[in-house]
Design an enzyme around this catalytic site. Structure first.
Site, PDB file in Angstrom:
ATOM      1  N   TYR A   1       5.049  -9.350 -10.017  1.00 27.87           N
ATOM      2  CA  TYR A   1       5.781  -8.073  -9.984  1.00 27.87           C
ATOM      3  C   TYR A   1       6.786  -7.960 -11.135  1.00 27.87           C
ATOM      4  CZ  TYR A   1       3.368  -6.642  -5.849  1.00 27.87           C
ATOM      5  OH  TYR A   1       2.366  -6.247  -4.997  1.00 27.87           O
TER       6      TYR A   1
ATOM      7  N   ARG B   1       4.680  -6.514 -13.819  1.00 27.60           N
ATOM      8  CA  ARG B   1       4.405  -5.100 -13.520  1.00 27.60           C
ATOM      9  C   ARG B   1       5.654  -4.235 -13.787  1.00 27.60           C
ATOM     10  NH1 ARG B   1       1.184  -4.524  -8.924  1.00 27.60           N
ATOM     11  NH2 ARG B   1       1.568  -2.287  -9.170  1.00 27.60           N
TER      12      ARG B   1
ATOM     13  N   GLN C   1       0.882   7.052  -3.716  1.00 21.50           N
ATOM     14  CA  GLN C   1       0.688   5.645  -3.347  1.00 21.50           C
ATOM     15  C   GLN C   1       1.273   4.754  -4.437  1.00 21.50           C
ATOM     16  OE1 GLN C   1      -3.592   5.067  -1.704  1.00 21.50           O
ATOM     17  NE2 GLN C   1      -3.608   6.971  -2.853  1.00 21.50           N
ATOM     18  N   ASN C   2       1.637   5.374  -5.569  1.00 22.70           N
ATOM     19  CA  ASN C   2       2.084   4.579  -6.711  1.00 22.70           C
ATOM     20  C   ASN C   2       3.503   4.074  -6.513  1.00 22.70           C
ATOM     21  OD1 ASN C   2      -0.364   5.301  -7.741  1.00 22.70           O
ATOM     22  ND2 ASN C   2       0.436   6.854  -9.129  1.00 22.70           N
TER      23      ASN C   2
ATOM     24  N   HIS D   1       3.940   3.750  -0.537  1.00 22.73           N
ATOM     25  CA  HIS D   1       3.796   2.301  -0.745  1.00 22.73           C
ATOM     26  C   HIS D   1       5.030   1.691  -1.411  1.00 22.73           C
ATOM     27  CE1 HIS D   1      -0.889   2.617  -0.415  1.00 22.73           C
ATOM     28  NE2 HIS D   1      -0.281   2.658   0.748  1.00 22.73           N
TER      29      HIS D   1
ATOM     30  N   CYS E   1      21.359 -11.446  -3.100  1.00 30.38           N
ATOM     31  CA  CYS E   1      21.462 -10.034  -2.721  1.00 30.38           C
ATOM     32  C   CYS E   1      22.863  -9.534  -3.075  1.00 30.38           C
ATOM     33  CB  CYS E   1      21.215  -9.914  -1.220  1.00 30.38           C
ATOM     34  SG  CYS E   1      21.605  -8.274  -0.571  1.00 30.38           S
TER      35      CYS E   1
ATOM     36  N   CYS F   1      24.725  -8.917   0.631  1.00 34.67           N
ATOM     37  CA  CYS F   1      25.126 -10.023   1.534  1.00 34.67           C
ATOM     38  C   CYS F   1      25.346 -11.328   0.778  1.00 34.67           C
ATOM     39  CB  CYS F   1      24.098 -10.214   2.651  1.00 34.67           C
ATOM     40  SG  CYS F   1      22.537 -10.953   2.117  1.00 34.67           S
TER      41      CYS F   1
ATOM     42  N   LEU G   1     -11.914  10.482 -12.106  1.00 31.68           N
ATOM     43  CA  LEU G   1     -12.861  10.248 -13.200  1.00 31.68           C
ATOM     44  C   LEU G   1     -14.279  10.234 -12.669  1.00 31.68           C
ATOM     45  CD1 LEU G   1     -11.492   7.355 -15.474  1.00 31.68           C
ATOM     46  CD2 LEU G   1     -11.756   9.782 -16.053  1.00 31.68           C
TER      47      LEU G   1
ATOM     48  N   ALA H   1      -7.135  12.598 -15.693  1.00 32.34           N
ATOM     49  CA  ALA H   1      -6.067  13.345 -15.018  1.00 32.34           C
ATOM     50  C   ALA H   1      -5.238  14.169 -16.005  1.00 32.34           C
ATOM     51  CB  ALA H   1      -5.173  12.371 -14.253  1.00 32.34           C
TER      52      ALA H   1
HETATM   53  C1  BJW Z   1      -8.614   8.126 -12.866  1.00 33.84           C
HETATM   54  C2  BJW Z   1      -8.266   7.803 -14.141  1.00 33.84           C
HETATM   55  C3  BJW Z   1      -7.854   8.855 -14.931  1.00 33.84           C
HETATM   56  C4  BJW Z   1      -8.859   6.004 -13.248  1.00 33.84           C
HETATM   57  N1  BJW Z   1      -7.800  10.072 -14.431  1.00 33.84           N
HETATM   58  N2  BJW Z   1      -8.571   9.351 -12.376  1.00 33.84           N
HETATM   59  C5  BJW Z   1      -8.806   1.092   8.264  1.00 33.84           C
HETATM   60  C6  BJW Z   1     -10.013   0.613   7.798  1.00 33.84           C
HETATM   61  C7  BJW Z   1     -10.047  -0.531   7.022  1.00 33.84           C
HETATM   62  C8  BJW Z   1      -8.897  -1.237   6.689  1.00 33.84           C
HETATM   63  C9  BJW Z   1      -7.694  -0.753   7.142  1.00 33.84           C
HETATM   64  C10 BJW Z   1      -7.657   0.389   7.907  1.00 33.84           C
HETATM   65  N3  BJW Z   1      -6.360   0.639   8.200  1.00 33.84           N
HETATM   66  C11 BJW Z   1      -5.591  -0.299   7.612  1.00 33.84           C
HETATM   67  C12 BJW Z   1      -6.370  -1.166   6.964  1.00 33.84           C
HETATM   68  C13 BJW Z   1      -5.872  -2.354   6.201  1.00 33.84           C
HETATM   69  C14 BJW Z   1      -5.386  -2.045   4.809  1.00 33.84           C
HETATM   70  C15 BJW Z   1      -6.559  -1.460   4.027  1.00 33.84           C
HETATM   71  O1  BJW Z   1      -6.668  -0.271   3.818  1.00 33.84           O
HETATM   72  N4  BJW Z   1      -7.433  -2.323   3.537  1.00 33.84           N
HETATM   73  C16 BJW Z   1      -8.581  -1.860   2.755  1.00 33.84           C
HETATM   74  C17 BJW Z   1      -8.470  -2.449   1.339  1.00 33.84           C
HETATM   75  C18 BJW Z   1      -9.844  -2.233   3.455  1.00 33.84           C
HETATM   76  N5  BJW Z   1      -4.243  -1.152   4.796  1.00 33.84           N
HETATM   77  C19 BJW Z   1      -3.000  -1.613   4.954  1.00 33.84           C
HETATM   78  O2  BJW Z   1      -2.779  -2.794   5.193  1.00 33.84           O
HETATM   79  C20 BJW Z   1      -1.868  -0.622   4.885  1.00 33.84           C
HETATM   80  N6  BJW Z   1      -1.056  -0.709   6.053  1.00 33.84           N
HETATM   81  C21 BJW Z   1      -1.468  -0.231   7.224  1.00 33.84           C
HETATM   82  O3  BJW Z   1      -2.544   0.315   7.380  1.00 33.84           O
HETATM   83  O4  BJW Z   1      -0.550  -0.401   8.246  1.00 33.84           O
HETATM   84  C22 BJW Z   1      -0.933   0.051   9.571  1.00 33.84           C
HETATM   85  C23 BJW Z   1      -0.343   1.397   9.839  1.00 33.84           C
HETATM   86  C24 BJW Z   1      -0.970   2.543   9.375  1.00 33.84           C
HETATM   87  C25 BJW Z   1      -0.426   3.791   9.650  1.00 33.84           C
HETATM   88  C26 BJW Z   1       0.710   3.883  10.403  1.00 33.84           C
HETATM   89  C27 BJW Z   1       1.346   2.733  10.863  1.00 33.84           C
HETATM   90  C28 BJW Z   1       0.807   1.495  10.591  1.00 33.84           C
HETATM   91  C29 BJW Z   1      -0.945  -0.938   3.709  1.00 33.84           C
HETATM   92  C30 BJW Z   1      -1.626  -0.746   2.390  1.00 33.84           C
HETATM   93  C31 BJW Z   1      -0.726  -1.216   1.249  1.00 33.84           C
HETATM   94  C32 BJW Z   1      -1.416  -1.098  -0.096  1.00 33.84           C
HETATM   95  N7  BJW Z   1      -0.629  -1.769  -1.080  1.00 33.84           N
HETATM   96  C33 BJW Z   1      -1.035  -1.659  -2.477  1.00 33.84           C
HETATM   97  C34 BJW Z   1      -0.094  -2.541  -3.338  1.00 33.84           C
HETATM   98  C35 BJW Z   1       1.274  -1.878  -3.471  1.00 33.84           C
HETATM   99  C36 BJW Z   1       2.194  -2.709  -4.329  1.00 33.84           C
HETATM  100  C37 BJW Z   1       1.653  -2.875  -5.727  1.00 33.84           C
HETATM  101  O5  BJW Z   1       1.524  -1.879  -6.496  1.00 33.84           O
HETATM  102  O6  BJW Z   1       1.325  -4.019  -6.087  1.00 33.84           O
HETATM  103  O7  BJW Z   1      -0.990  -0.293  -2.894  1.00 33.84           O
HETATM  104  S1  BJW Z   1      -2.755  -2.131  -2.768  1.00 33.84           S
HETATM  105  C38 BJW Z   1      -3.040  -0.910  -4.018  1.00 33.84           C
HETATM  106  O8  BJW Z   1      -4.051   0.013  -3.522  1.00 33.84           O
HETATM  107  C39 BJW Z   1      -1.726  -0.110  -4.133  1.00 33.84           C
HETATM  108  C40 BJW Z   1      -2.252   1.301  -4.230  1.00 33.84           C
HETATM  109  O9  BJW Z   1      -1.254   2.232  -3.868  1.00 33.84           O
HETATM  110  C41 BJW Z   1      -3.443   1.287  -3.276  1.00 33.84           C
HETATM  111  C42 BJW Z   1      -4.440   2.387  -3.516  1.00 33.84           C
HETATM  112  O10 BJW Z   1      -5.020   2.253  -4.786  1.00 33.84           O
HETATM  113  P1  BJW Z   1      -5.392   3.550  -5.650  1.00 33.84           P
HETATM  114  O11 BJW Z   1      -4.171   4.250  -6.047  1.00 33.84           O
HETATM  115  O12 BJW Z   1      -6.422   4.339  -4.944  1.00 33.84           O
HETATM  116  O13 BJW Z   1      -5.979   2.857  -6.971  1.00 33.84           O
HETATM  117  P2  BJW Z   1      -7.468   2.352  -7.279  1.00 33.84           P
HETATM  118  O14 BJW Z   1      -7.404   1.436  -8.426  1.00 33.84           O
HETATM  119  O15 BJW Z   1      -8.140   1.863  -6.062  1.00 33.84           O
HETATM  120  O16 BJW Z   1      -8.227   3.696  -7.710  1.00 33.84           O
HETATM  121  C43 BJW Z   1      -7.899   4.359  -8.914  1.00 33.84           C
HETATM  122  C44 BJW Z   1      -8.705   5.646  -8.988  1.00 33.84           C
HETATM  123  O17 BJW Z   1      -8.278   6.362 -10.131  1.00 33.84           O
HETATM  124  C45 BJW Z   1     -10.212   5.415  -9.123  1.00 33.84           C
HETATM  125  O18 BJW Z   1     -10.880   6.266  -8.190  1.00 33.84           O
HETATM  126  C46 BJW Z   1     -10.523   5.831 -10.567  1.00 33.84           C
HETATM  127  O19 BJW Z   1     -11.800   6.472 -10.705  1.00 33.84           O
HETATM  128  C47 BJW Z   1      -9.413   6.808 -10.827  1.00 33.84           C
HETATM  129  N8  BJW Z   1      -9.026   6.901 -12.216  1.00 33.84           N
HETATM  130  N9  BJW Z   1      -8.455   6.403 -14.291  1.00 33.84           N
HETATM  131  C48 BJW Z   1      -8.201  10.259 -13.127  1.00 33.84           C
HETATM  132  N10 BJW Z   1      -7.502   8.627 -16.221  1.00 33.84           N
END
Ligand code: BJW
Length: 238
Positions: A52, A55, A87-88, A105, A132, A135, A199, A216
């Site tokens: 991080y 990042r 989500q970013n 997120h 911290c 604290c 994309l 985008a």
């Molecule tokens: C372009 C482009 C250009 C490129 N122009 N486009 C149900 C089913 C299955 C699993 C689960 C489920 N429910 C929960 C889960 C578990 C889990 C999960 O989803 N796992 C899956 C991987 C299977 N989810 C969780 O654990 C979440 N918590 C949760 O569900 O708690 C329970 C709860 C829910 C609701 C209420 C109460 C309780 C937490 C998820 C946390 C995700 N964390 C991260 C890291 C954050 C910190 C960090 O940055 O390091 O978040 S993981 C990462 O993925 C990050 C992102 O926000 C997230 C999503 O990614 P994103 O933004 O979609 O990026 P990419 O790379 O996947 O896609 C990029 C897109 O851009 C692509 O489509 C490209 O084509 C496009 N692109 N260039 C336009 N120029």
């Protein structure tokens, strides 16, 4: 028009911040289970901090792009009728001038103390010995982001906004991570129109009524111009 916009890593890709799941993306180089879970942080906090810190430095060197700028213009025009949910963990929507941004997120430029719960703006590297500012205890500071298995931020506000919206737009997100990947199905179940900008088709493409494919920085200004009119002085779209 009450608009719900969900953004993902694709909106910041052209600012030089990597996406996660594209070829050569962050999760191709780093294992998310070693870096983006509370268990990983408990096991090896130094390794998680190193990831991080890198990042955070990349984010501080990046700048908003034309997609962030266009969404900031939309935010100024629609005000509270726009719910901008990202989500970013970057702050590029804010730096472009967007008014209220819902970071489901968390935010990389905040650090949270696991000992006292205080959240602090944070631009420097974190280390296992960082104290911290509230604290003064060391060993509990972590990036204030949401890891796998943790609860995303402000789900009540998100559900309320989704229940009031009359249009849903997802931009640059792969539809791979829940609960965000399920928002479009919830929107569709309410009968509101759903549009994706990407994309290429994401995992949940079949849930969208319409799609606009391209970078985008091209598609978002075009969408915003179609919603609120062209930016004064902008060249005519081809
Ligand atoms: C372009 C482009 C250009 C490129 N122009 N486009 C149900 C089913 C299955 C699993 C689960 C489920 N429910 C929960 C889960 C578990 C889990 C999960 O989803 N796992 C899956 C991987 C299977 N989810 C969780 O654990 C979440 N918590 C949760 O569900 O708690 C329970 C709860 C829910 C609701 C209420 C109460 C309780 C937490 C998820 C946390 C995700 N964390 C991260 C890291 C954050 C910190 C960090 O940055 O390091 O978040 S993981 C990462 O993925 C990050 C992102 O926000 C997230 C999503 O990614 P994103 O933004 O979609 O990026 P990419 O790379 O996947 O896609 C990029 C897109 O851009 C692509 O489509 C490209 O084509 C496009 N692109 N260039 C336009 N120029």
């Amino acid at each position: 028009m009450r608009l719900f916009v969900l953004t993902g890593a694709g909106v910041s890709a052209e600012s030089g911040l990597g996406t996660f799941r594209d070829r050569g993306g962050i999760w191709a180089k780093f294992d998310p289970m070693r870096l983006a879970t509370p268990q990983a942080f408990a096991r090896d906090p130094a390794e998680v901090h190193a990831f991080y810190n890198l990042r955070r430095r990349n984010l501080l060197a990046a700048a908003p792009n034309a997609a962030h700028d266009a969404l900031a213009r939309l935010s100024a025009a629609l005000r509270s009728d726009l719910f901008l949910c990202t989500q970013n963990v970057d702050d590029l929507h804010e730096r472009a001038g967007a008014d209220t941004v819902h970071h489901m997120h968390g935010e990389l430029l905040n650090a949270r103390c696991l000992r006292c719960g205080a959240v602090h703006p944070w631009r420097e590297d974190l280390a296992t010995g960082t104290a911290c500012p509230a604290c003064h205890r060391a060993g509990g500071m972590r990036p204030d982001v949401v890891w796998f298995g943790e609860t995303p931020r402000g789900m009540d506000a998100i559900e309320t906004a989704l229940s009031r919206a009359d249009r849903f737009v997802a931009i640059g997100t792969s539809g791979a991570v829940y609960p965000a990947a399920g928002f479009v199905a919830a929107a569709r179940a309410r009968g509101i129109s759903t549009l994706e900008l990407n994309l290429a088709p994401p995992d949940n493409a079949r849930d969208f009524d319409d799609a606009l494919y391209g970078p985008a920085t091209v598609t978002v200004p075009r969408l915003v111009a179609s919603l609120i009119g062209p930016e004064p002085g902008a060249p005519e779209p081809r």
